[in-house]
Design a protein around this motif. Structure first.
Motif, PDB file in Angstrom:
ATOM      1  N   LYS A 448       0.829  -1.206   0.000  1.00  0.00           N
ATOM      2  CA  LYS A 448       0.000   0.000   0.000  1.00  0.00           C
ATOM      3  C   LYS A 448       0.867   1.262   0.000  1.00  0.00           C
ATOM      4  CE  LYS A 448      -3.553  -0.255   2.707  1.00  0.00           C
ATOM      5  NZ  LYS A 448      -4.384  -0.198   3.937  1.00  0.00           N
ATOM      6  N   ASN A 449       1.256   1.686  -1.201  1.00  0.00           N
ATOM      7  CA  ASN A 449       2.010   2.935  -1.348  1.00  0.00           C
ATOM      8  C   ASN A 449       1.823   3.428  -2.788  1.00  0.00           C
ATOM      9  OD1 ASN A 449       4.008   4.981  -1.648  1.00  0.00           O
ATOM     10  ND2 ASN A 449       5.128   4.116   0.086  1.00  0.00           N
ATOM     11  N   LEU A 450       0.778   4.219  -3.015  1.00  0.00           N
ATOM     12  CA  LEU A 450       0.402   4.670  -4.349  1.00  0.00           C
ATOM     13  C   LEU A 450       1.526   5.448  -5.032  1.00  0.00           C
ATOM     14  CD1 LEU A 450      -1.791   4.883  -6.513  1.00  0.00           C
ATOM     15  CD2 LEU A 450      -2.620   6.956  -5.360  1.00  0.00           C
ATOM     16  N   LYS A 451       2.250   6.254  -4.277  1.00  0.00           N
ATOM     17  CA  LYS A 451       3.314   7.078  -4.845  1.00  0.00           C
ATOM     18  C   LYS A 451       4.402   6.213  -5.491  1.00  0.00           C
ATOM     19  CE  LYS A 451       6.624  10.712  -3.609  1.00  0.00           C
ATOM     20  NZ  LYS A 451       7.168  11.536  -2.506  1.00  0.00           N
ATOM     21  N   LEU A 452       4.804   5.156  -4.784  1.00  0.00           N
ATOM     22  CA  LEU A 452       5.846   4.278  -5.321  1.00  0.00           C
ATOM     23  C   LEU A 452       5.354   3.491  -6.531  1.00  0.00           C
ATOM     24  CD1 LEU A 452       7.557   2.955  -2.060  1.00  0.00           C
ATOM     25  CD2 LEU A 452       8.479   4.566  -3.728  1.00  0.00           C
ATOM     26  N   TRP A 453       4.072   3.094  -6.509  1.00  0.00           N
ATOM     27  CA  TRP A 453       3.507   2.396  -7.667  1.00  0.00           C
ATOM     28  C   TRP A 453       3.514   3.297  -8.902  1.00  0.00           C
ATOM     29  CZ3 TRP A 453       3.429  -2.489  -8.152  1.00  0.00           C
ATOM     30  CH2 TRP A 453       3.140  -3.333  -7.072  1.00  0.00           C
ATOM     31  N   LEU A 454       3.187   4.565  -8.721  1.00  0.00           N
ATOM     32  CA  LEU A 454       3.177   5.512  -9.840  1.00  0.00           C
ATOM     33  C   LEU A 454       4.590   5.742 -10.386  1.00  0.00           C
ATOM     34  CD1 LEU A 454       0.587   8.144  -8.550  1.00  0.00           C
ATOM     35  CD2 LEU A 454       0.272   6.499 -10.412  1.00  0.00           C
ATOM     36  N   VAL A 455       5.575   5.788  -9.485  1.00  0.00           N
ATOM     37  CA  VAL A 455       6.972   5.950  -9.911  1.00  0.00           C
ATOM     38  C   VAL A 455       7.408   4.751 -10.755  1.00  0.00           C
ATOM     39  CG1 VAL A 455       9.368   6.020  -9.113  1.00  0.00           C
ATOM     40  CG2 VAL A 455       7.644   7.433  -7.983  1.00  0.00           C
ATOM     41  N   ILE A 456       7.067   3.534 -10.285  1.00  0.00           N
ATOM     42  CA  ILE A 456       7.428   2.313 -11.022  1.00  0.00           C
ATOM     43  C   ILE A 456       6.746   2.279 -12.382  1.00  0.00           C
ATOM     44  CG2 ILE A 456       7.176  -0.213 -11.047  1.00  0.00           C
ATOM     45  CD1 ILE A 456       7.559  -0.115  -7.968  1.00  0.00           C
ATOM     46  N   LEU A 457       5.451   2.634 -12.417  1.00  0.00           N
ATOM     47  CA  LEU A 457       4.701   2.665 -13.680  1.00  0.00           C
ATOM     48  C   LEU A 457       5.307   3.671 -14.657  1.00  0.00           C
ATOM     49  CD1 LEU A 457       2.222   1.674 -15.275  1.00  0.00           C
ATOM     50  CD2 LEU A 457       0.901   3.516 -14.206  1.00  0.00           C
ATOM     51  N   PHE A 458       5.683   4.844 -14.150  1.00  0.00           N
ATOM     52  CA  PHE A 458       6.294   5.882 -14.992  1.00  0.00           C
ATOM     53  C   PHE A 458       7.617   5.384 -15.580  1.00  0.00           C
ATOM     54  CE2 PHE A 458       9.375   9.400 -15.225  1.00  0.00           C
ATOM     55  CZ  PHE A 458       8.773  10.169 -16.222  1.00  0.00           C
ATOM     56  N   LEU A 459       8.454   4.777 -14.756  1.00  0.00           N
ATOM     57  CA  LEU A 459       9.745   4.271 -15.226  1.00  0.00           C
ATOM     58  C   LEU A 459       9.563   3.164 -16.269  1.00  0.00           C
ATOM     59  CD1 LEU A 459      11.745   4.113 -11.858  1.00  0.00           C
ATOM     60  CD2 LEU A 459      12.063   5.738 -13.730  1.00  0.00           C
ATOM     61  N   ALA A 460       8.551   2.307 -16.056  1.00  0.00           N
ATOM     62  CA  ALA A 460       8.282   1.231 -17.016  1.00  0.00           C
ATOM     63  C   ALA A 460       7.859   1.800 -18.367  1.00  0.00           C
ATOM     64  CB  ALA A 460       7.204   0.291 -16.464  1.00  0.00           C
ATOM     65  N   CYS A 461       6.990   2.823 -18.351  1.00  0.00           N
ATOM     66  CA  CYS A 461       6.539   3.455 -19.599  1.00  0.00           C
ATOM     67  C   CYS A 461       7.692   4.141 -20.324  1.00  0.00           C
ATOM     68  CB  CYS A 461       5.434   4.469 -19.301  1.00  0.00           C
ATOM     69  SG  CYS A 461       3.878   3.723 -18.767  1.00  0.00           S
ATOM     70  N   VAL A 462       8.540   4.826 -19.566  1.00  0.00           N
ATOM     71  CA  VAL A 462       9.704   5.494 -20.160  1.00  0.00           C
ATOM     72  C   VAL A 462      10.627   4.459 -20.800  1.00  0.00           C
ATOM     73  CG1 VAL A 462      11.809   6.792 -19.647  1.00  0.00           C
ATOM     74  CG2 VAL A 462       9.637   7.518 -18.651  1.00  0.00           C
ATOM     75  N   GLU A 463      10.842   3.343 -20.110  1.00  0.00           N
ATOM     76  CA  GLU A 463      11.715   2.287 -20.645  1.00  0.00           C
ATOM     77  C   GLU A 463      11.163   1.733 -21.951  1.00  0.00           C
ATOM     78  OE1 GLU A 463      13.828  -1.924 -19.307  1.00  0.00           O
ATOM     79  OE2 GLU A 463      11.907  -1.358 -18.457  1.00  0.00           O
ATOM     80  N   ILE A 464       9.862   1.473 -21.995  1.00  0.00           N
ATOM     81  CA  ILE A 464       9.234   0.934 -23.209  1.00  0.00           C
ATOM     82  C   ILE A 464       9.408   1.893 -24.379  1.00  0.00           C
ATOM     83  CG2 ILE A 464       7.022   0.324 -24.278  1.00  0.00           C
ATOM     84  CD1 ILE A 464       6.167  -0.740 -21.488  1.00  0.00           C
ATOM     85  N   LEU A 465       9.162   3.181 -24.143  1.00  0.00           N
ATOM     86  CA  LEU A 465       9.297   4.186 -25.208  1.00  0.00           C
ATOM     87  C   LEU A 465      10.739   4.294 -25.700  1.00  0.00           C
ATOM     88  CD1 LEU A 465       6.969   6.997 -23.784  1.00  0.00           C
ATOM     89  CD2 LEU A 465       6.506   5.507 -25.744  1.00  0.00           C
ATOM     90  N   LEU A 466      11.689   4.276 -24.765  1.00  0.00           N
ATOM     91  CA  LEU A 466      13.103   4.368 -25.139  1.00  0.00           C
ATOM     92  C   LEU A 466      13.545   3.151 -25.947  1.00  0.00           C
ATOM     93  CD1 LEU A 466      14.705   5.802 -21.864  1.00  0.00           C
ATOM     94  CD2 LEU A 466      14.474   6.967 -24.069  1.00  0.00           C
TER      95      LEU A 466
END
Length: 486
Positions: A448-466
């Motif tokens: 239960k930590n929404l902030k960390l989940w959003l950080v992980i999701l953001f990094l995953a999306c950036v990795e996919i695009l790169l």
């Protein structure tokens, strides 16, 4: 202390994997992915399984608590060493005298000609079981003194010796290269043992072992009787925990071992495809999940003993989000670049583009199980620290059975790819069952930590695009030079 242990283990594992990849690169170049590589991988599978199970904590997680609690540590440790070495020595002699029965078990799908070629290679490699136990036993003693360097870097010596054997045999026939490589395994086992002696002597553990061994020869009847009773009690407690600990820690390794046996029924090269893909898959698993679980185990055990539930959840939460982030990024990157990674590492010499294509597909399917297998290591700590090895073993056996059913169901449809997918499903079963044992309420509190989940999701999306941009750029660059050359 935790960071230092984690970094020591991670760097040691990284060093070992780099040499391991160099070894596999040479192996792929010299043996390719065919009959002779299949023979070696079958022969080395059981010793390697034994090494992974013991090196990844099953022995130390049952031995260390008993060793710490023992009032006669030297006598207890020396007797454990003698018992294991004696049993393994007998097994090694039996296999050396008649290796055919074991070869048929390991490669049931091989024909008679391949089994005859494989049998002497199996006999040589089987001696590594004795050597790797001695290494693990000495490493567990060093962990008692918080010395992890020898254990972390010893696997590098095995890989270096195998690389040396391959280098010497590169002008030999494939069969001769198998013998050189097998003796290289034994030389590596001896080197691993020798690496542990200096810290053992420096920390006084060698003297402890020797005094413990000599204490059984005391002439004082009362002392002898007391030691005998204490050691019997300590041994009983140790073996009660040991077998369940082995089963609980070895689900991924046993699943891979079973896959090799099943793959021997498929076309030549199938065993090799699984091996090469699994080797790359094991890097992030060992580098992050195994390293952090090794570092966390003592502190979690102490926190449980002191009933510090908040501290346990806090440390597990940090480790959870670290592993989810790192392993997810590794999975995405590995799947998107599976062909490029396999081509870079293995495609040369006898390893063809067809081998690259199949190995990369197997690797991608293995990566689906990276998160489940890695996160299971985290929650398994809690079970072992609470001395609930039997529960961990039960969970492991259930996941193994479900994984085996999946392998036998998917293999007729997908061949070797079905075995890789079934392995990942087995990891998912294992994670769900382990979380159930841990408890869904405390598990929800950890994640239960929404902030960390959003950080992980953001990094995953950036990795996919790169990675999409990178692959597009590489494709355009290739087409440009192709047409220029044309």
């Amino acid at each position: 202390m935790l960071k230092k242990i984690f970094l020591t283990n991670s760097l040691g594992i990284l060093c070992s994997r780099i040499f391991g990849f160099l070894r596999d690169l040479m192996m792929a170049n010299i043996l390719g992915a065919g009959v002779y590589s299949d023979i070696f991988f079958v022969a080395f599978k059981l010793p390697n399984l034994f090494r992974r199970i013991f090196a990844e904590g099953s022995f130390s997680q049952s031995f260390l608590p008993s060793f710490i609690r023992s009032s006669i540590k030297g006598s207890f440790a020396s007797l454990v060493g003698i018992i294991f070495c004696s049993v393994l020595l007998i097994w090694c002699l039996l296999v050396a005298l008649n290796p055919l029965w074991l070869t048929k078990l390991l490669a049931y799908g091989f024909d008679e000609e391949k089994i005859k070629l494989c049998a002497p290679i199996v006999a040589i490699n089987f001696w590594y079981l004795l050597l790797v136990f001695i290494t693990t036993f000495l490493g567990a003693l060093l962990q008692y003194k918080h010395s992890f360097f020898a254990s972390a870097y010893s696997a590098s010596l095995l890989n270096l010796c195998m690389i040396l054997a391959l280098f010497i045999s590169k002008e030999k026939t494939h069969l001769e290269a198998l013998y050189y490589l097998s003796y290289g395994v034994l030389l590596g086992g001896v080197a691993q043992i020798l690496l542990h002696f200096y810290p053992l002597v420096k920390l006084g553990l060698w003297a402890l072992l020797w005094k413990g061994f000599l204490s059984f020869k005391t002439k004082n009847a009362l002392k002898k009787k007391y030691r005998s009773q204490r050691v019997k009690k300590d041994l009983k407690a140790f073996f009660k925990q040991f077998l369940p600990s082995v089963l609980g820690n070895s689900s991924a390794q046993i699943a891979s071992f079973l896959d090799t046996t099943i793959a021997s029924f498929l076309a030549s090269g199938s065993v090799s495809y699984l091996y090469y893909a699994n080797r790359v898959f094991q890097l992030p698993l060992a580098l992050f999940a195994i390293a952090i679980s090794t570092a966390l185990f003592p502190s979690i055990a102490i926190a449980i003993k002191n009933n510090q539930q908040d501290l346990i959840l806090k440390r597990l939460q940090k480790a959870w989000f670290f592993l989810v982030g790192v392993l997810l990024l590794c999975s995405i990157g590995g799947i998107m670049l599976s062909k490029e990674i396999t081509e870079l590492l293995f495609e040369r010499g006898q390893f063809s583009p067809k081998d690259t294509l199949i190995t990369s597909q197997v690797f991608s399917l293995y990566l689906l199980g990276l998160l489940p297998f890695g996160l299971t290591k985290l929650f398994s700590l809690w079970l072992y620290a609470k001395l609930e090895q039997k529960k961990a073993a039960k969970i492991s056996l259930i996941s193994l059975f479900l994984g085996l059913v999946a392998s036998l169901s998917l293999m007729p449809l997908l061949g070797v790819l079905g075995l890789a997918l079934a392995n990942s499903l087995s990891g998912l079963f294992l994670l769900v069952l382990t979380i159930k044992a841990f408890g869904f309420q405390p598990f929800l509190g950890i994640i239960k930590n929404l902030k960390l989940w959003l950080v992980i999701l953001f990094l995953a999306c950036v990795e996919i695009l790169l990675l999409l941009a990178f692959k597009s750029w590489v494709t355009h660059l290739y087409l440009f030079y192709y047409f220029q050359g044309f």
